[in-house]
Each structure stands twice: as structure tokens, then as C-alpha cells.
Design an enzyme around this catalytic site. Structure first.
Site, PDB file in Angstrom:
ATOM      1  N   GLU A  63     -12.908  32.294   4.377  1.00  0.00           N
ATOM      2  CA  GLU A  63     -13.079  30.999   5.024  1.00  0.00           C
ATOM      3  C   GLU A  63     -13.151  29.887   3.981  1.00  0.00           C
ATOM      4  O   GLU A  63     -12.513  28.838   4.124  1.00  0.00           O
ATOM      5  CB  GLU A  63     -14.344  30.993   5.881  1.00  0.00           C
ATOM      6  N   TRP A  85     -13.320  31.183  13.684  1.00  0.00           N
ATOM      7  CA  TRP A  85     -13.032  29.848  14.192  1.00  0.00           C
ATOM      8  C   TRP A  85     -12.278  29.875  15.515  1.00  0.00           C
ATOM      9  O   TRP A  85     -11.863  28.820  16.019  1.00  0.00           O
ATOM     10  CB  TRP A  85     -12.224  29.046  13.160  1.00  0.00           C
ATOM     11  N   TYR A 127     -13.142  20.465   7.800  1.00  0.00           N
ATOM     12  CA  TYR A 127     -13.520  20.521   6.386  1.00  0.00           C
ATOM     13  C   TYR A 127     -12.365  20.347   5.393  1.00  0.00           C
ATOM     14  O   TYR A 127     -12.403  19.468   4.533  1.00  0.00           O
ATOM     15  CB  TYR A 127     -14.210  21.859   6.093  1.00  0.00           C
ATOM     16  N   ARG A 160     -22.457  11.237  -9.794  1.00  0.00           N
ATOM     17  CA  ARG A 160     -21.568  10.982  -8.665  1.00  0.00           C
ATOM     18  C   ARG A 160     -20.624  12.158  -8.413  1.00  0.00           C
ATOM     19  O   ARG A 160     -19.580  11.994  -7.784  1.00  0.00           O
ATOM     20  CB  ARG A 160     -20.767   9.709  -8.923  1.00  0.00           C
ATOM     21  N   CYS A 179     -20.871  20.872   9.635  1.00  0.00           N
ATOM     22  CA  CYS A 179     -22.285  21.246   9.548  1.00  0.00           C
ATOM     23  C   CYS A 179     -22.754  21.159   8.097  1.00  0.00           C
ATOM     24  O   CYS A 179     -23.713  20.467   7.789  1.00  0.00           O
ATOM     25  CB  CYS A 179     -22.497  22.642  10.107  1.00  0.00           C
ATOM     26  N   ARG A 200     -26.439  19.614   7.892  1.00  0.00           N
ATOM     27  CA  ARG A 200     -27.132  18.831   8.921  1.00  0.00           C
ATOM     28  C   ARG A 200     -27.616  19.696  10.065  1.00  0.00           C
ATOM     29  O   ARG A 200     -28.626  19.415  10.719  1.00  0.00           O
ATOM     30  CB  ARG A 200     -26.207  17.742   9.478  1.00  0.00           C
ATOM     31  N   SER A 201     -26.872  20.775  10.358  1.00  0.00           N
ATOM     32  CA  SER A 201     -27.173  21.659  11.482  1.00  0.00           C
ATOM     33  C   SER A 201     -26.847  23.078  11.074  1.00  0.00           C
ATOM     34  O   SER A 201     -25.778  23.325  10.510  1.00  0.00           O
ATOM     35  CB  SER A 201     -26.337  21.246  12.706  1.00  0.00           C
ATOM     36  N   CYS A 202     -27.757  24.009  11.353  1.00  0.00           N
ATOM     37  CA  CYS A 202     -27.540  25.372  10.866  1.00  0.00           C
ATOM     38  C   CYS A 202     -28.015  26.417  11.865  1.00  0.00           C
ATOM     39  O   CYS A 202     -29.198  26.483  12.211  1.00  0.00           O
ATOM     40  CB  CYS A 202     -28.261  25.585   9.540  1.00  0.00           C
ATOM     41  N   ASP A 203     -27.072  27.223  12.344  1.00  0.00           N
ATOM     42  CA  ASP A 203     -27.346  28.420  13.134  1.00  0.00           C
ATOM     43  C   ASP A 203     -27.904  29.453  12.161  1.00  0.00           C
ATOM     44  O   ASP A 203     -27.179  30.026  11.358  1.00  0.00           O
ATOM     45  CB  ASP A 203     -26.020  28.876  13.772  1.00  0.00           C
ATOM     46  N   ASN A 211     -22.678  30.774   5.245  1.00  0.00           N
ATOM     47  CA  ASN A 211     -22.657  29.558   4.437  1.00  0.00           C
ATOM     48  C   ASN A 211     -23.120  29.836   3.003  1.00  0.00           C
ATOM     49  O   ASN A 211     -22.563  29.292   2.048  1.00  0.00           O
ATOM     50  CB  ASN A 211     -23.534  28.488   5.059  1.00  0.00           C
ATOM     51  N   HIS A 241     -31.980  26.114  13.193  1.00  0.00           N
ATOM     52  CA  HIS A 241     -32.350  26.641  14.500  1.00  0.00           C
ATOM     53  C   HIS A 241     -31.887  28.070  14.740  1.00  0.00           C
ATOM     54  O   HIS A 241     -30.939  28.563  14.124  1.00  0.00           O
ATOM     55  CB  HIS A 241     -31.774  25.746  15.616  1.00  0.00           C
ATOM     56  N   LEU A 242     -32.579  28.706  15.652  1.00  0.00           N
ATOM     57  CA  LEU A 242     -32.166  29.973  16.257  1.00  0.00           C
ATOM     58  C   LEU A 242     -31.814  29.685  17.708  1.00  0.00           C
ATOM     59  O   LEU A 242     -32.571  29.011  18.419  1.00  0.00           O
ATOM     60  CB  LEU A 242     -33.288  30.998  16.206  1.00  0.00           C
TER      61      LEU A 242
END
Length: 298
Positions: A63, A85, A127, A160, A179, A200-203, A211, A241-242
Site C-alpha cells: 500500500e 481499498w 494520498y 520545513r 487519515c 487525524r482519525s485512526c481505527d 499504518n 477509536h475502536l
């Protein structure tokens, strides 16, 4: 020294014990915490491939390699037997056509029919598009990865050295907004390259393990291309989150003892960041617990 995998397990325990339970866009619902951090030292050769469940590390690296191509269509992934995906274009196809096609049949058609893949396998400007072909207001495309590697070679003390994917005007055209949004790099005076990732958001059950592997592979590749040794990989999470249908299997994983982490190394040095292949990654001494199966929330 405490096993570094406990950083992941401790966050899982925090989510289970004090997470805020609420409905989310998928309709499944989550239990989440806001703000989390992990830090892993990659200088020893060990990498964060979880051992409390089997992580299919080749899929995660494939990926990452696909991201680096700048691609946004799932056909190359499916040809490489990567199916992670498929859910989003499949759901879009079913909504648009009313055809309750099975996932296997949909994927087979994407692989075999180029015209069908062009129409229904596209994810939008996700991405890879943003990393390698960011469209500026001036109408020019910007290759953030190439710019990063050039800066690492020519100005390693820069603050930077980063790339990101949160391109506001194009978010609405993406199958899934990014994410893992931002990657920043830092070179020490001793010649070690560290990388920070903000997500920002993670399963936490399904996403985070993949990841971490992809990020470790990315750090190894960028370090090799720029002429540095790998240092730390630092991960920051926003909404961690779960999903509510993952809570029971999360308890199963939480009850398992971590095993020694595997090592990962690159067996050759390609000419550019674009030339890596899955065969370039050698993972040794990976002896995890059994895999844990759970559904993806779309």
C-alpha cells in the site's frame, strides 16, 4: 525494559475503559479518545509490526509503495492482491447502479476490465495524488516527496521537511479524506533520520497496525535515499477509536503477551524512491499470535 508494543495495547485499554461512545459517519458507532502518542526506535533494526496479532506486513508495504506511485485507482493494488481499498469504490458502485455485486466479482472485473476500472476503481485525489502531484493555485503540480528528499540532502537542519495530504479544495472528491495527514522529518547531528506522523482519525484495531508498518517502511526508504540511518518513528493520533463491533476482539488481543519484534531491512538501494519493490524488504524473526478478523466500517 517494557516491550514497546505495550504503547499500542495501553492505548487500546484506554479506549475500552474510558472512551467516549458515540455514533459516527459509518453508522457502526465508536468508542474513542482524543489525543494519543507512540514512539518507536528503529535504529536497532526492529520495527513496529505488532505481535499480539498477525499483521500482514507485505500488504501494508505494498500500500505504501502504491501511495508513492501517485496512483489513485485500485486496479494496481488488486493485481498485487491488495484488497484493503475495495470497500469504498464497491459501495459507490452499488449505490450508483443498484447492483448487489459480490466483492470478489467486483474486484475481478476491476482487474480484468480496464474501462470498468477507470470508471469504478477510481478513489479520487487521495494520498498518492497529494504526495506526488499536488495541484497548486498556480496550476503547477508539486512533488512533495521529491522536494522532501532534496531538502534532506541539501538542508538537513530545515524545520520545513514535511509533506501532507489535507488538500482542502479536493477533499470532497476523495473516496476517503486522508487519515494519516502529515509526515515531518528531523535529522540529528549524528546522522539519524526521525519521522513524525500525525493521524487525524485512526481505527485502532485494523488501521493503526497497518499504518505503523507502512510508516516504518517509508522511513527506511527515505533514510536510505537521503543517506541517513533510521532513527525514531513518532506517531500522534487525534480521534483514536475502536468501532463498537470490534470491542470483543480487542479484548482478545489485549489479553495476549507481546513477543519479540521482528527486524526489517532493505536488501538493495534503488536509484530513486520510485524504484522500490516489495522484494526489497526483508522481515526476519516475525512470530506473532494468530490473526484477528474484524469487519471494516465503510
Amino acid at each position: 525494559m517494557r516491550h514497546p508494543e505495550y504503547q499500542y495495547l495501553d492505548i487500546m485499554e484506554q479506549i475500552l475503559e474510558r472512551g467516549d461512545e458515540r455514533m459516527d459517519r459509518t453508522g457502526v458507532g465508536t468508542r474513542s479518545i482524543f489525543g494519543a502518542q507512540m514512539r518507536f526506535d528503529l535504529s536497532t533494526g526492529q520495527v513496529p509490526i505488532l505481535t499480539t496479532k498477525r499483521v500482514y506486513w507485505k500488504t501494508a508495504i505494498k500500500e505504501m509503495l502504491w501511495f508513492l506511485t501517485g496512483g489513485t485507482n485500485i486496479q494496481p493494488l488488486l493485481k498485487d492482491n491488495v484488497r484493503i481499498w475495495s470497500d469504498w469504490p464497491l459501495a459507490a458502485y452499488r449505490r450508483a447502479t443498484g447492483d448487489a455485486i459480490a466483492q470478489d466479482a467486483f474486484e475481478a472485473r476491476i482487474v480484468e476490465d480496464d474501462e470498468f476500472a477507470r470508471e469504478w476503481g477510481e478513489l479520487g485525489p487521495v494520498y498518492g495524488k497529494q504526495w506526488r502531484r499536488w495541484l497548486g493555485a498556480d496550476g503547477k503540480e508539486y512533488d512533495q516527496i521529491a522536494q522532501l528528499i532534496d531538502t534532506l540532502k541539501t538542508n538537513p537542519s530545515s524545520r520545513r521537511m514535511l509533506f501532507h495530504a489535507w488538500n482542502v479544495p479536493e477533499i470532497g472528491s476523495m473516496a476517503l479524506p486522508p487519515c494519516h495527514m502529515v509526515y515531518q522529518f528531523h535529522v540529528t547531528t549524528s546522522g539519524k533520520l526521525s519521522m513524525l506522523c500525525f493521524q487525524r482519525s485512526c481505527d485502532w484495531l485494523l488501521g493503526a497496525p497497518f499504518n505503523c508498518v507502512g510508516a516504518a517502511a517509508l522511513l527506511l526508504m527515505v533514510a536510505q535515499q537521503a543517506g541517513y540511518e533510521p532513527g525514531d518513528f513518532i506517531w500522534f493520533g487525534g480521534d483514536v477509536h475502536l468501532y463498537l463491533n470490534h470491542l470483543e476482539v480487542a479484548q482478545v488481543q489485549l489479553a495476549r503477551e507481546p513477543r519479540p519484534w521482528p527486524t526489517m531491512k532493505l536488501v538493495r538501494r534503488p536509484d530513486t524512491i520510485d524504484d522500490y519493490r516489495i522484494e526489497d524488504f526483508l522481515v526476519e524473526d516475525y512470530h506473532p499470535h494468530d490473526a484477528i478478523k474484524a469487519d471494516v466500517a465503510v
